[in-house]
Design a protein around this motif. Structure first.
Motif: not given
Length: 237
Positions: A37-41, A164-173
């Protein structure tokens, strides 16, 4: 077993790391039991396309590097890519904001084409010198992967994928990711950077072995001499 990968299209090491990881995955005999699963950063979420801007001038400004150091650094990256069979052309590379590109990957993933879309975006950015912040360019890239143009254009303005992109960015943080590529194996083991293929193989085997011991396959015992049962075609007597 799930493997989550945070990466950014404008990151050359994400492009190289993707191919190291995929090479490792092809070498193991349990690849069909791995879900990727690829996630956004976003390395530089504030940056937006500036006509005439090159990767060299952008790095000089953002990193405060002298021109000679910028060219030395990018030349090293080009050589790294060659060892994986990849081409990176910084002479034609166009710095751009990648948010919409990530939205397109999320959309493509709903149709089982997320990995193909990501690869195509990497090629467009690093090989073909395309502006991946431009909506028309992104639509054309989606069409080349097999999507309808109107469907792709609609997806780029759909709040669902932006969310969904914003969720990935938040999860990365929340996880504390400070650099990409970042690989998370079964939410247990993390690997940062474009590691060699052998390093990915080692983590794959370790994490999968542990995951498999907790998720054994169903064993069908005495299948040929099984007892009476019923199925879609009726009951055995």
């Amino acid at each position: 077993m799930l493997i989550e990968i945070w990466s950014d299209i404008m990151c050359p090491f994400c492009y190289i790391g993707k191919h190291h990881f995929e090479s490792a995955l092809r070498s193991v005999d349990f690849a069909n039991e791995i879900e990727v699963q690829y996630k956004s950063y976003q390395l530089n979420p504030e940056y937006h396309f500036i006509p005439g801007e090159t990767v060299f001038s952008m790095l000089r400004k953002s990193k405060g590097m002298p021109e000679a150091q910028v060219h030395e650094m990018t030349a090293h990256v080009v050589e790294m890519a060659k060892h994986v069979g990849l081409t990176i052309d910084f002479q034609t590379n166009i710095p751009a904001n990648t948010f919409l590109a990530h939205c397109l990957i999320h959309f493509a993933a709903t149709q089982g084409k997320g990995t193909a879309m990501k690869e195509h975006l990497f090629e467009a950015h690093f090989v073909e010198g395309k502006n991946i912040e431009d909506v028309d360019t992104l639509v054309d890239l989606a069409v080349s992967v097999g999507f309808d143009a109107s469907q792709a254009r609609e997806a780029l303005s759909d709040e669902r994928y932006a969310y969904e992109v914003k969720q990935d960015l938040q999860e990365a943080r929340q996880i504390g990711i400070r650099g990409v590529p970042f690989f998370l194996f079964d939410r247990k083991y993390a690997v940062s950077g474009a590691q060699p293929t052998a390093a990915f193989v080692e983590v794959l085997e370790k994490s999968f072995g542990e995951w498999k011991s907790k998720n054994p396959s169903i064993q069908h015992l005495n299948e040929q001499d099984g007892g009476a049962s019923c199925g879609p075609d009726g009951c055995s007597i």
